[in-house]
Motif scaffolding. Sequence first.
Motif, PDB file in Angstrom:
ATOM      1  N   THR A  21      38.291  43.932 130.340  1.00 32.04           N
ATOM      2  CA  THR A  21      36.938  43.446 130.083  1.00 32.04           C
ATOM      3  C   THR A  21      36.944  41.965 129.727  1.00 32.04           C
ATOM      4  N   PHE A  22      36.001  41.229 130.325  1.00 31.29           N
ATOM      5  CA  PHE A  22      35.733  39.838 129.963  1.00 31.29           C
ATOM      6  C   PHE A  22      34.356  39.809 129.293  1.00 31.29           C
ATOM      7  N   GLN A  23      34.283  39.248 128.096  1.00 27.91           N
ATOM      8  CA  GLN A  23      33.022  39.237 127.352  1.00 27.91           C
ATOM      9  C   GLN A  23      32.577  37.801 127.092  1.00 27.91           C
ATOM     10  N   VAL A  24      31.306  37.529 127.384  1.00 31.47           N
ATOM     11  CA  VAL A  24      30.731  36.202 127.211  1.00 31.47           C
ATOM     12  C   VAL A  24      29.432  36.342 126.420  1.00 31.47           C
ATOM     13  N   GLU A  25      29.183  35.417 125.495  1.00 29.58           N
ATOM     14  CA  GLU A  25      27.921  35.388 124.749  1.00 29.58           C
ATOM     15  C   GLU A  25      27.379  33.969 124.737  1.00 29.58           C
ATOM     16  N   GLY A  26      26.050  33.849 124.657  1.00 26.23           N
ATOM     17  CA  GLY A  26      25.447  32.519 124.562  1.00 26.23           C
ATOM     18  C   GLY A  26      24.127  32.442 125.289  1.00 26.23           C
ATOM     19  N   THR A  27      23.755  31.233 125.676  1.00 28.24           N
ATOM     20  CA  THR A  27      22.520  31.040 126.424  1.00 28.24           C
ATOM     21  C   THR A  27      22.691  31.607 127.831  1.00 28.24           C
ATOM     22  N   PRO A  28      21.590  31.940 128.495  1.00 26.56           N
ATOM     23  CA  PRO A  28      21.707  32.441 129.874  1.00 26.56           C
ATOM     24  C   PRO A  28      22.460  31.475 130.780  1.00 26.56           C
ATOM     25  N   GLU A  29      22.240  30.171 130.598  1.00 31.32           N
ATOM     26  CA  GLU A  29      22.916  29.189 131.443  1.00 31.32           C
ATOM     27  C   GLU A  29      24.428  29.215 131.214  1.00 31.32           C
ATOM     28  N   LYS A  30      24.827  29.284 129.939  1.00 28.97           N
ATOM     29  CA  LYS A  30      26.259  29.302 129.641  1.00 28.97           C
ATOM     30  C   LYS A  30      26.904  30.585 130.145  1.00 28.97           C
ATOM     31  N   VAL A  31      26.238  31.716 129.941  1.00 34.06           N
ATOM     32  CA  VAL A  31      26.781  32.998 130.399  1.00 34.06           C
ATOM     33  C   VAL A  31      26.968  32.981 131.912  1.00 34.06           C
ATOM     34  N   LEU A  43      28.922  44.948 135.433  1.00 32.75           N
ATOM     35  CA  LEU A  43      28.425  43.921 134.522  1.00 32.75           C
ATOM     36  C   LEU A  43      27.326  44.531 133.661  1.00 32.75           C
ATOM     37  N   VAL A  44      27.467  44.393 132.344  1.00 29.32           N
ATOM     38  CA  VAL A  44      26.472  44.901 131.404  1.00 29.32           C
ATOM     39  C   VAL A  44      25.905  43.712 130.638  1.00 29.32           C
ATOM     40  N   LEU A  45      24.570  43.611 130.600  1.00 31.09           N
ATOM     41  CA  LEU A  45      23.888  42.476 129.972  1.00 31.09           C
ATOM     42  C   LEU A  45      22.904  42.972 128.921  1.00 31.09           C
ATOM     43  N   SER A  46      22.838  42.249 127.801  1.00 31.90           N
ATOM     44  CA  SER A  46      21.881  42.602 126.746  1.00 31.90           C
ATOM     45  C   SER A  46      20.563  41.854 126.920  1.00 31.90           C
ATOM     46  N   GLY A  47      20.299  41.376 128.117  1.00 36.43           N
ATOM     47  CA  GLY A  47      19.056  40.677 128.426  1.00 36.43           C
ATOM     48  C   GLY A  47      18.896  40.561 129.927  1.00 36.43           C
ATOM     49  N   ASP A  48      17.832  39.905 130.360  1.00 33.42           N
ATOM     50  CA  ASP A  48      17.611  39.713 131.793  1.00 33.42           C
ATOM     51  C   ASP A  48      18.793  38.976 132.419  1.00 33.42           C
ATOM     52  N   PRO A  49      19.172  39.328 133.650  1.00 32.63           N
ATOM     53  CA  PRO A  49      20.220  38.569 134.339  1.00 32.63           C
ATOM     54  C   PRO A  49      19.820  37.102 134.456  1.00 32.63           C
ATOM     55  N   PRO A  50      20.723  36.178 134.115  1.00 29.07           N
ATOM     56  CA  PRO A  50      20.394  34.749 134.201  1.00 29.07           C
ATOM     57  C   PRO A  50      19.999  34.347 135.622  1.00 29.07           C
ATOM     58  N   ALA A  51      19.089  33.414 135.722  1.00 28.83           N
ATOM     59  CA  ALA A  51      18.660  32.929 137.033  1.00 28.83           C
ATOM     60  C   ALA A  51      19.844  32.316 137.776  1.00 28.83           C
TER      61      ALA A  51
END
Length: 517
Positions: free
Chosen positions: A73-83, A174-182
């Motif tokens: 697993t690779f885990q990323v957190e932050g703003t949608p742009e950074k993710v 891919l699992v996201l805790s919000g809308d997929p980033p644009a």
Amino acid sequence: MSAAPTITEIDGVEVHWRALPGRLRADLIFRAGAVDEAFHTLGTGHLVEHLAFAEVEDLDPDVNGCSGMLTTTFQVEGTPEKVAHQLRSLCRAISDLADGSLPAARIEHEKRILAAEGDVSALGEPAVAEALTVRYGLRGPGLAGVSSRFIEKLTDAEIRSFTREYFTRGNALLVLSGDPPAGLQLPLPEGARRSVPEFDPVPLVLPGEYTTGGEDLVLSFQVPGMSAAADPVARLVLGTLRRRTFRRLRRDAGVVYDIEAGQALQPQSGVAVVIVRVAKTSLPQAAEGILGILRELRDHGVTDADREAAYQEVQDQLEDPHHETVELFDAAEAGFLQAPQPSLQDLGAAVRAITKEDVRAWLAGLDSTLAVGVPAIDLDDEPEPGTSGLVATVMGPLPGPEVTGTVYPVKMFARLAGVPKGLKLVVGESGVLVTDGQFRRSLAWDQVAAVEQDASDPDDVQTTVVGVNGEVIEVPTAVLKGGDRAVDQICQHVPQRRQITTHLRDDRAEHREQGPV
């Protein structure tokens, strides 16, 4: 009640997402773990993880990776742009590794780093890993209990092949805790979904006992595999075991001071592992007490109070403000592994509905598949195979083939020094055998996982033949007539790729030893 996640697809990768409070979190999960490797390739997935991170120039501290038994697993957190940026960079690095674009020098550099770190594949609690190694040998779940000795011998071809096979868009979630980033892109190689493999245990004589490498009492037994129906039963039984142990064996009897219980699951079968922290003087009472509680549950079931206690634990989880995030990621991964589990809302009702027959079925293999790990009480007086232990017979060497060939007997001076006169090593076309006249260990060549030579003392190099089944044959080179020739003959039958020289004698302590040979 938690809302169901939205399921979509981006660049061929299955995506689960749900709009939840807080920073955006993204878990990119691959169905690639230690169960997909062999003893001599163990650590390949971990190396791929390191190489992917190494190629991301502006890597953020909020990016984490984890290599496990079933997944990476690779885990990323932050703003949608950074993710979005970090995920694209990680996927691009994986693709470069798969297609050969990643420089060989970079691969060698990361291999040296992992080798220097002493990369270990043991997962979580070492006692659990050891219990799995005892039961499955050096394959599948059993690889949880051994270190990655061959990292530096991994070839570029092996690494790239593993990446092309397992780190693909079809084998990712891919699992996201919000809308997929644009504009999110996941440029991974093409590939198909890999199912979770099933491994049979090695042919142990059970119930049986073995000496652990730790300080805890460990009991393990076979249970049902991945199943939405079995999950609530496991939760109820193991939770009840913990509560009754606390009341009876800690508070009332003062025998144990802590207990942990969990399970390692395959699609069709699993292993429950119970770890008991207990003083060595209280080992017999603790072992009998834990088994007594488990047998009581199997024979008489749980009480309404037990069901209510389990139900309340579920309600406590539902009151956790972060439970929706935890459930989103856990449920998505469980579905990805084809290991369905009920939602927290359904779990409460499920534990209340469990019957006596459900509990009996879950504990059906308790006595017939029981393996008990006992900490060494006297290091100079190991229990002899076949003798009675705390609650079962001490395990002996695993069944092996008859071997005929060159016989290397014990030297005269060694016999005078007390080495058993019946000690001999036999190396033949079919395999290798060592015996002291009472106990014997043997391995066929196609069942040899590795040959390890410990060169800590250049004047006394120790050679060990390690079997896929977890069996270990220590070659007593110094006391055998022609001992060096015996080692040369063994090495001729084992591919060079599976031979390794180490300088740390303690490395072999992880391997199971079950007899005095």
